[in-house]
Each structure stands twice: as C-alpha cells, then as structure tokens.
Design a protein around this motif. Sequence first.
Motif, PDB file in Angstrom:
ATOM      1  N   SER A  48       0.819  -1.212   0.000  1.00 49.64           N
ATOM      2  CA  SER A  48       0.000   0.000   0.000  1.00 49.64           C
ATOM      3  C   SER A  48       0.857   1.268   0.000  1.00 49.64           C
ATOM      4  O   SER A  48       0.333   2.368  -0.115  1.00 49.64           O
ATOM      5  CB  SER A  48      -0.936   0.008   1.212  1.00 49.64           C
ATOM      6  OG  SER A  48      -0.185   0.050   2.409  1.00 49.64           O
ATOM      7  N   TRP A  94       6.144   8.373   9.180  1.00 49.05           N
ATOM      8  CA  TRP A  94       5.278   9.550   9.310  1.00 49.05           C
ATOM      9  C   TRP A  94       4.552   9.817   7.998  1.00 49.05           C
ATOM     10  O   TRP A  94       3.372  10.164   8.002  1.00 49.05           O
ATOM     11  CB  TRP A  94       6.089  10.776   9.748  1.00 49.05           C
ATOM     12  CG  TRP A  94       6.211  10.859  11.230  1.00 49.05           C
ATOM     13  CD1 TRP A  94       7.190  10.331  12.010  1.00 49.05           C
ATOM     14  CD2 TRP A  94       5.285  11.486  12.127  1.00 49.05           C
ATOM     15  NE1 TRP A  94       6.941  10.590  13.330  1.00 49.05           N
ATOM     16  CE2 TRP A  94       5.784  11.307  13.431  1.00 49.05           C
ATOM     17  CE3 TRP A  94       4.103  12.184  11.948  1.00 49.05           C
ATOM     18  CZ2 TRP A  94       5.124  11.795  14.552  1.00 49.05           C
ATOM     19  CZ3 TRP A  94       3.450  12.681  13.071  1.00 49.05           C
ATOM     20  CH2 TRP A  94       3.964  12.473  14.355  1.00 49.05           C
ATOM     21  N   TYR A  95       5.231   9.645   6.886  1.00 52.21           N
ATOM     22  CA  TYR A  95       4.609   9.882   5.581  1.00 52.21           C
ATOM     23  C   TYR A  95       3.455   8.916   5.335  1.00 52.21           C
ATOM     24  O   TYR A  95       2.358   9.340   4.964  1.00 52.21           O
ATOM     25  CB  TYR A  95       5.658   9.768   4.467  1.00 52.21           C
ATOM     26  CG  TYR A  95       5.081   9.956   3.098  1.00 52.21           C
ATOM     27  CD1 TYR A  95       4.779  11.224   2.620  1.00 52.21           C
ATOM     28  CD2 TYR A  95       4.827   8.862   2.282  1.00 52.21           C
ATOM     29  CE1 TYR A  95       4.237  11.399   1.360  1.00 52.21           C
ATOM     30  CE2 TYR A  95       4.282   9.026   1.023  1.00 52.21           C
ATOM     31  CZ  TYR A  95       3.988  10.293   0.566  1.00 52.21           C
ATOM     32  OH  TYR A  95       3.435  10.459  -0.677  1.00 52.21           O
ATOM     33  N   ASN A  97       1.768   7.143   7.433  1.00 53.21           N
ATOM     34  CA  ASN A  97       0.736   7.157   8.470  1.00 53.21           C
ATOM     35  C   ASN A  97       0.121   8.538   8.684  1.00 53.21           C
ATOM     36  O   ASN A  97      -0.725   8.695   9.572  1.00 53.21           O
ATOM     37  CB  ASN A  97       1.313   6.647   9.798  1.00 53.21           C
ATOM     38  CG  ASN A  97       1.657   5.183   9.728  1.00 53.21           C
ATOM     39  OD1 ASN A  97       0.814   4.352   9.412  1.00 53.21           O
ATOM     40  ND2 ASN A  97       2.906   4.866  10.001  1.00 53.21           N
ATOM     41  N   TRP A  98       0.533   9.535   7.922  1.00 51.89           N
ATOM     42  CA  TRP A  98       0.099  10.904   8.149  1.00 51.89           C
ATOM     43  C   TRP A  98      -1.415  11.062   8.108  1.00 51.89           C
ATOM     44  O   TRP A  98      -1.993  11.755   8.950  1.00 51.89           O
ATOM     45  CB  TRP A  98       0.749  11.849   7.153  1.00 51.89           C
ATOM     46  CG  TRP A  98       0.326  13.263   7.375  1.00 51.89           C
ATOM     47  CD1 TRP A  98      -0.480  14.027   6.586  1.00 51.89           C
ATOM     48  CD2 TRP A  98       0.658  14.079   8.498  1.00 51.89           C
ATOM     49  NE1 TRP A  98      -0.656  15.266   7.132  1.00 51.89           N
ATOM     50  CE2 TRP A  98       0.027  15.328   8.317  1.00 51.89           C
ATOM     51  CE3 TRP A  98       1.424  13.892   9.650  1.00 51.89           C
ATOM     52  CZ2 TRP A  98       0.144  16.375   9.224  1.00 51.89           C
ATOM     53  CZ3 TRP A  98       1.538  14.936  10.548  1.00 51.89           C
ATOM     54  CH2 TRP A  98       0.910  16.150  10.334  1.00 51.89           C
ATOM     55  N   SER A  99      -2.092  10.410   7.173  1.00 57.25           N
ATOM     56  CA  SER A  99      -3.536  10.636   7.033  1.00 57.25           C
ATOM     57  C   SER A  99      -4.292  10.187   8.276  1.00 57.25           C
ATOM     58  O   SER A  99      -5.174  10.897   8.763  1.00 57.25           O
ATOM     59  CB  SER A  99      -4.081   9.937   5.791  1.00 57.25           C
ATOM     60  OG  SER A  99      -3.873   8.549   5.880  1.00 57.25           O
ATOM     61  N   TRP A 100      -3.974   9.021   8.833  1.00 53.68           N
ATOM     62  CA  TRP A 100      -4.710   8.611  10.035  1.00 53.68           C
ATOM     63  C   TRP A 100      -4.205   9.315  11.270  1.00 53.68           C
ATOM     64  O   TRP A 100      -4.950   9.511  12.231  1.00 53.68           O
ATOM     65  CB  TRP A 100      -4.776   7.097  10.200  1.00 53.68           C
ATOM     66  CG  TRP A 100      -3.517   6.330  10.398  1.00 53.68           C
ATOM     67  CD1 TRP A 100      -2.847   5.611   9.474  1.00 53.68           C
ATOM     68  CD2 TRP A 100      -2.809   6.134  11.621  1.00 53.68           C
ATOM     69  NE1 TRP A 100      -1.756   5.006  10.024  1.00 53.68           N
ATOM     70  CE2 TRP A 100      -1.708   5.308  11.356  1.00 53.68           C
ATOM     71  CE3 TRP A 100      -2.977   6.591  12.933  1.00 53.68           C
ATOM     72  CZ2 TRP A 100      -0.785   4.929  12.310  1.00 53.68           C
ATOM     73  CZ3 TRP A 100      -2.065   6.205  13.896  1.00 53.68           C
ATOM     74  CH2 TRP A 100      -0.986   5.392  13.577  1.00 53.68           C
ATOM     75  N   ARG A 102      -3.346  12.494  11.226  1.00 57.12           N
ATOM     76  CA  ARG A 102      -4.016  13.792  11.123  1.00 57.12           C
ATOM     77  C   ARG A 102      -5.469  13.682  11.565  1.00 57.12           C
ATOM     78  O   ARG A 102      -6.007  14.594  12.192  1.00 57.12           O
ATOM     79  CB  ARG A 102      -3.928  14.290   9.682  1.00 57.12           C
ATOM     80  CG  ARG A 102      -3.911  15.777   9.615  1.00 57.12           C
ATOM     81  CD  ARG A 102      -3.607  16.251   8.237  1.00 57.12           C
ATOM     82  NE  ARG A 102      -4.877  16.750   7.712  1.00 57.12           N
ATOM     83  CZ  ARG A 102      -5.254  16.646   6.475  1.00 57.12           C
ATOM     84  NH1 ARG A 102      -4.487  16.061   5.593  1.00 57.12           N
ATOM     85  NH2 ARG A 102      -6.398  17.133   6.077  1.00 57.12           N
ATOM     86  N   ALA A 103      -6.086  12.550  11.266  1.00 60.92           N
ATOM     87  CA  ALA A 103      -7.487  12.345  11.641  1.00 60.92           C
ATOM     88  C   ALA A 103      -7.640  12.115  13.148  1.00 60.92           C
ATOM     89  O   ALA A 103      -8.660  12.486  13.726  1.00 60.92           O
ATOM     90  CB  ALA A 103      -8.070  11.168  10.876  1.00 60.92           C
ATOM     91  N   ASP A 104      -6.631  11.499  13.775  1.00 56.34           N
ATOM     92  CA  ASP A 104      -6.733  11.181  15.206  1.00 56.34           C
ATOM     93  C   ASP A 104      -5.336  11.177  15.826  1.00 56.34           C
ATOM     94  O   ASP A 104      -4.649  10.167  15.842  1.00 56.34           O
ATOM     95  CB  ASP A 104      -7.399   9.811  15.384  1.00 56.34           C
ATOM     96  CG  ASP A 104      -7.571   9.426  16.846  1.00 56.34           C
ATOM     97  OD1 ASP A 104      -7.389  10.291  17.730  1.00 56.34           O
ATOM     98  OD2 ASP A 104      -7.872   8.246  17.106  1.00 56.34           O
ATOM     99  N   TRP A 105      -4.927  12.346  16.360  1.00 55.05           N
ATOM    100  CA  TRP A 105      -3.596  12.487  16.953  1.00 55.05           C
ATOM    101  C   TRP A 105      -3.390  11.568  18.154  1.00 55.05           C
ATOM    102  O   TRP A 105      -2.262  11.237  18.503  1.00 55.05           O
ATOM    103  CB  TRP A 105      -3.332  13.933  17.348  1.00 55.05           C
ATOM    104  CG  TRP A 105      -2.920  14.756  16.186  1.00 55.05           C
ATOM    105  CD1 TRP A 105      -3.718  15.579  15.455  1.00 55.05           C
ATOM    106  CD2 TRP A 105      -1.638  14.809  15.581  1.00 55.05           C
ATOM    107  NE1 TRP A 105      -2.994  16.145  14.430  1.00 55.05           N
ATOM    108  CE2 TRP A 105      -1.710  15.697  14.483  1.00 55.05           C
ATOM    109  CE3 TRP A 105      -0.415  14.194  15.850  1.00 55.05           C
ATOM    110  CZ2 TRP A 105      -0.619  15.982  13.677  1.00 55.05           C
ATOM    111  CZ3 TRP A 105       0.675  14.486  15.035  1.00 55.05           C
ATOM    112  CH2 TRP A 105       0.562  15.361  13.968  1.00 55.05           C
TER     113      TRP A 105
END
Length: 144
Positions: A48, A94-95, A97-100, A102-105
């Motif tokens: 992915s 970090w790259y 996983n950034w989207s999730w 950002r959605a839930d710190w």
Amino acid sequence: MTDSIRRRWRALPPWARVILVVAIGGFLEGTGAHALDLARHGPHAYSSFAPPLQVFFIALTVLDPLVAVLLLCARPAGVLLAAVVMTADALGNWYVNWSWLRADWARLLHPVGMLPITLFALFVLVSAIPLARALTAPRPVPVG
C-alpha cells in the motif's frame, strides 16, 4: 565478542556503552518487526506504500541488523548509518501514516507504532554526535 571488540567496549565511558546497548536492541527489534511483516505477508507486505518506500522498508531487514553489528563492533560508521537509517525510517513512517495521524492524533500515543519509532529515532539522533565522539576519541585501552 572478540578481544578487540571487548577492548573497544572497555575503553568507552559507561554512558556510551548504555547508548550502544539500547541502540543495538532497538535495531534488532526493528529487524524482527520487518522480518515478521515479510514472513506474514511476503514481498507485498508494504504494497500500500509508494514503491520507493516498499523497497526501503523491505531493505530494513538487512539495514537494521547491519547497523546493530556495526554498533556492536563499536564502529563510528555504525553511528552514522544508524542516524541515516532511523531518520529515513521515521520520516517514511510519518509519511505513510500521516492521514490517520491527522485524523486522530491520539493514535500517536499508542505504545506500538509511531510513538516508539519516533522516540527511538530521536534517541538515535540526539545521541549520535556524543556517541561518535566517544567512539573516535583516543583513549588508553585497558589491558586485561
């Protein structure tokens, strides 16, 4: 350990030995994690991710133990490689996983995943210069 490796370790200050042990343990844990991913999912374990990141995360099964061996041998090159590998590893994680994140710190606070990767990368980077200096400093080598 060979005698020359033992002599190098004995010549180090205690704080440098502790850093080496922690770093070696961290890189061996990383080796196990990536090897387990590959054992579970095969070469498509990271399918992915973007192709360069797929190659990098698979390459960590070789890079992580290489760093551990260089650190075990108390080689300054191991410190440099450790800093490079952990910087790339943390940034890659970090790259992807950034989207999730950002959605839930709050997911950053989980004891598995981004938190230990980030903390270990910071540990390696903060300790790199003092450890490299300790490994290259001329010291009398204890005999016996």
